[in-house]
Design a protein around this motif. Structure first.
Motif, PDB file in Angstrom:
ATOM      1  N   LYS A 133       0.829  -1.211   0.000  1.00  0.00           N
ATOM      2  CA  LYS A 133       0.000   0.000   0.000  1.00  0.00           C
ATOM      3  C   LYS A 133       0.860   1.256   0.000  1.00  0.00           C
ATOM      4  CE  LYS A 133      -4.348  -1.654   1.426  1.00  0.00           C
ATOM      5  NZ  LYS A 133      -5.592  -1.350   2.076  1.00  0.00           N
ATOM      6  N   ALA A 134       2.021   1.196   0.662  1.00  0.00           N
ATOM      7  CA  ALA A 134       2.919   2.352   0.679  1.00  0.00           C
ATOM      8  C   ALA A 134       3.461   2.614  -0.723  1.00  0.00           C
ATOM      9  CB  ALA A 134       4.066   2.119   1.653  1.00  0.00           C
ATOM     10  N   ILE A 135       3.820   1.546  -1.440  1.00  0.00           N
ATOM     11  CA  ILE A 135       4.304   1.695  -2.823  1.00  0.00           C
ATOM     12  C   ILE A 135       3.220   2.324  -3.686  1.00  0.00           C
ATOM     13  CG2 ILE A 135       5.010   0.429  -4.903  1.00  0.00           C
ATOM     14  CD1 ILE A 135       6.415  -1.576  -3.030  1.00  0.00           C
ATOM     15  N   GLU A 136       1.981   1.824  -3.543  1.00  0.00           N
ATOM     16  CA  GLU A 136       0.857   2.359  -4.318  1.00  0.00           C
ATOM     17  C   GLU A 136       0.653   3.839  -4.017  1.00  0.00           C
ATOM     18  OE1 GLU A 136      -2.512  -0.087  -3.346  1.00  0.00           O
ATOM     19  OE2 GLU A 136      -1.560  -1.901  -4.129  1.00  0.00           O
ATOM     20  N   ALA A 137       0.715   4.220  -2.727  1.00  0.00           N
ATOM     21  CA  ALA A 137       0.474   5.608  -2.326  1.00  0.00           C
ATOM     22  C   ALA A 137       1.573   6.536  -2.845  1.00  0.00           C
ATOM     23  CB  ALA A 137       0.376   5.705  -0.813  1.00  0.00           C
TER      24      ALA A 137
END
Length: 148
Positions: A133-137
Motif C-alpha cells: 500500500k505504501a508503494i501504491e500511495a
C-alpha cells in the motif's frame, strides 16, 4: 562559628557496628551471623536461583518458545512522517541518511515504509523495504520507490 567547632546535626549520624571485636562489643561470638550453617562461614556465596535444595523454578517449568536467529527487524516509518518531513524541510528525496538526520532512526536500523497517513508530496523514497500500500500511495503521488 569556627571550623574546629563544626558538628553534624544531632541524630544525623550513627556509629558503625563493629562486628566480631569481642564479647564486650555485643557483636562478638557469632558476629551477628546466627549459629552454624553455610551462611555463618567465610567464603559463602549462594548460587543464583538456589532455593535451599528445592527443585528450582527454572528446572520445574518446561522449556517453551523459539527465537528465530534469522529474523530481520525493521524500523517502521509511516507515509505521514514522510509528508511531514517534506512539508517542514522541503525534501524531494528521502533516504536513510535523511531519516537519521531527522532523529527518527539510528545508523544501524533497517527501514520499512508503511502506508499510515496520506502522501501528497512528490517524493523519491529510498528504503530497505516497503509495504504494498505504501508503494501504491507513493506512486499515486507521482513519486518513485527505490529499494536499497
Amino acid at each position: 562559628m569556627k571550623l574546629n567547632s563544626l558538628k553534624p546535626a544531632v541524630g544525623s549520624t550513627k556509629n558503625r557496628k563493629r562486628i566480631a571485636r569481642g564479647q564486650g562489643s555485643g557483636h562478638g561470638g557469632t558476629a551477628t551471623r546466627g549459629h552454624k550453617g553455610a551462611k555463618s562461614r567465610s567464603g559463602y556465596s549462594r548460587k543464583f536461583g538456589f532455593e535451599g535444595g528445592q527443585m528450582p523454578i527454572q528446572r520445574r517449568l518446561p522449556k517453551f518458545g523459539f527465537k528465530n536467529p534469522f529474523r530481520v527487524e525493521y524500523k517502521a516509518i509511516n507515509l505521514e512522517v514522510l509528508q511531514n518531513l517534506a512539508d517542514k524541510h522541503g525534501y524531494t528525496t528521502i533516504d536513510v541518511d535523511t531519516l537519521i538526520n531527522a532523529g527518527l532512526i539510528s545508523r544501524k536500523d533497517l527501514v520499512k515504509i508503511l502506508a499510515k497517513g496520506t502522501l501528497t508530496a512528490k517524493l523519491e523514497v529510498k528504503a530497505h523495504a516497503f509495504s504494498k500500500k505504501a508503494i501504491e500511495a507513493i506512486e499515486a503521488a507521482n513519486g518513485t520507490v527505490v529499494k536499497l
